[in-house]
Scaffold this motif. Structure first.
Motif, short mmCIF file in Angstrom:
data_model
loop_
_atom_site.label_atom_id
_atom_site.label_comp_id
_atom_site.label_asym_id
_atom_site.label_seq_id
_atom_site.Cartn_x
_atom_site.Cartn_y
_atom_site.Cartn_z
N SER A 110 43.83 70.11 43.33
CA SER A 110 43.91 68.66 43.18
C SER A 110 44.51 68.07 44.45
O SER A 110 45.34 68.69 45.11
N PRO A 111 44.11 66.85 44.81
CA PRO A 111 44.59 66.26 46.06
C PRO A 111 46.08 65.92 46.06
O PRO A 111 46.67 65.76 47.11
N ASN A 112 46.70 65.82 44.90
CA ASN A 112 48.12 65.44 44.82
C ASN A 112 49.05 66.62 44.60
O ASN A 112 50.22 66.43 44.32
N SER A 113 48.57 67.83 44.74
CA SER A 113 49.38 69.00 44.41
C SER A 113 50.56 69.21 45.36
O SER A 113 51.58 69.74 44.97
N GLY A 114 50.43 68.80 46.60
CA GLY A 114 51.50 69.01 47.57
C GLY A 114 52.70 68.11 47.39
O GLY A 114 53.79 68.40 47.88
N TYR A 115 52.54 67.01 46.66
CA TYR A 115 53.64 66.08 46.48
C TYR A 115 54.80 66.69 45.70
O TYR A 115 55.96 66.36 45.93
N LEU A 116 54.50 67.58 44.80
CA LEU A 116 55.57 68.22 44.03
C LEU A 116 56.45 69.07 44.94
O LEU A 116 57.67 69.07 44.81
N LEU A 117 55.85 69.77 45.88
CA LEU A 117 56.64 70.57 46.81
C LEU A 117 57.49 69.69 47.72
O LEU A 117 58.62 70.05 48.07
N LEU A 118 56.99 68.53 48.08
CA LEU A 118 57.78 67.60 48.90
C LEU A 118 58.91 66.96 48.12
O LEU A 118 59.90 66.52 48.70
N ALA A 119 58.77 66.91 46.80
CA ALA A 119 59.81 66.31 45.97
C ALA A 119 61.03 67.22 45.81
O ALA A 119 62.11 66.74 45.48
N ILE A 120 60.87 68.51 46.05
CA ILE A 120 61.98 69.44 45.86
C ILE A 120 63.16 69.11 46.78
O ILE A 120 64.28 68.93 46.29
N PRO A 121 62.97 69.00 48.10
CA PRO A 121 64.13 68.66 48.94
C PRO A 121 64.71 67.28 48.63
O PRO A 121 65.93 67.09 48.70
N ALA A 122 63.86 66.32 48.27
CA ALA A 122 64.37 65.00 47.92
C ALA A 122 65.26 65.07 46.68
O ALA A 122 66.32 64.44 46.63
N ALA A 123 64.84 65.83 45.70
CA ALA A 123 65.65 66.00 44.48
C ALA A 123 66.95 66.74 44.79
O ALA A 123 68.00 66.42 44.22
N GLN A 124 66.88 67.73 45.67
CA GLN A 124 68.09 68.46 46.06
C GLN A 124 69.09 67.53 46.72
O GLN A 124 70.29 67.53 46.39
N ILE A 125 68.62 66.73 47.67
CA ILE A 125 69.51 65.82 48.39
C ILE A 125 70.13 64.82 47.42
O ILE A 125 71.34 64.56 47.46
N ALA A 126 69.31 64.25 46.53
CA ALA A 126 69.83 63.27 45.56
C ALA A 126 70.88 63.90 44.65
O ALA A 126 71.92 63.28 44.38
N ALA A 127 70.65 65.11 44.19
CA ALA A 127 71.60 65.77 43.30
C ALA A 127 72.91 66.10 44.01
O ALA A 127 73.99 65.91 43.45
N VAL A 128 72.82 66.56 45.24
CA VAL A 128 74.04 66.91 45.98
C VAL A 128 74.83 65.66 46.32
O VAL A 128 76.05 65.65 46.25
N ILE A 129 74.13 64.57 46.66
CA ILE A 129 74.83 63.30 46.92
C ILE A 129 75.57 62.85 45.67
O ILE A 129 76.71 62.41 45.73
#
Length: 133
Positions: A110-129
């Protein structure tokens, strides 16, 4: 919003600057940790002379570990708050595991499959903040 539930939605400029510094610190820390961890993991792999492909597993594992440590370290450096480092690393690793499990369950055609992998670091940063505040 009350001080107990400040999600960065207030108009306090010092708070938004601090949050921006933490996001930038987390992103830089993740990038440096990923590269350094990959290099260390690849270097620790034992390969026969002339083989380079056998070190890929070590590079991937080292990169994952380095990225998790880098996110927490980068946010900590940006804030000057090095408390809860272990909790931050465990939280970051938990998000990595859940994100990778979720990514493995989706259709990569699917064309949107890579977005989930990009969301991992964003979620990590948000959680650590959130942990550091």
């Amino acid at each position: 919003f009350s001080n107990d539930l400040n999600l960065g939605l207030t108009n306090n400029s010092s708070s938004s600057k601090n949050t921006a510094a933490m996001v930038l610190g987390g992103a830089v820390g993740a990038t440096v940790g990923l590269i350094a961890g990959s290099r260390i993991g690849y270097g620790l792999s034992t390969c026969a002379k002339g083989e380079w492909f056998c070190g890929i597993g070590g590079a991937i594992l080292g990169g994952l570990i380095g990225e998790n440590l880098g996110v927490v370290g980068g946010v900590g450096i940006a804030t000057g708050n090095h408390k809860r480092f272990g909790t931050g690393v465990l939280t970051s690793m938990g998000i990595t595991v859940v994100g990778l499990l979720a990514a493995s369950a989706i259709d990569f055609n699917s064309p949107n499959s890579g977005y989930l992998l990009l969301a991992i670091p964003a979620a990590q940063i948000a959680a650590v903040i959130k942990l550091k505040k």
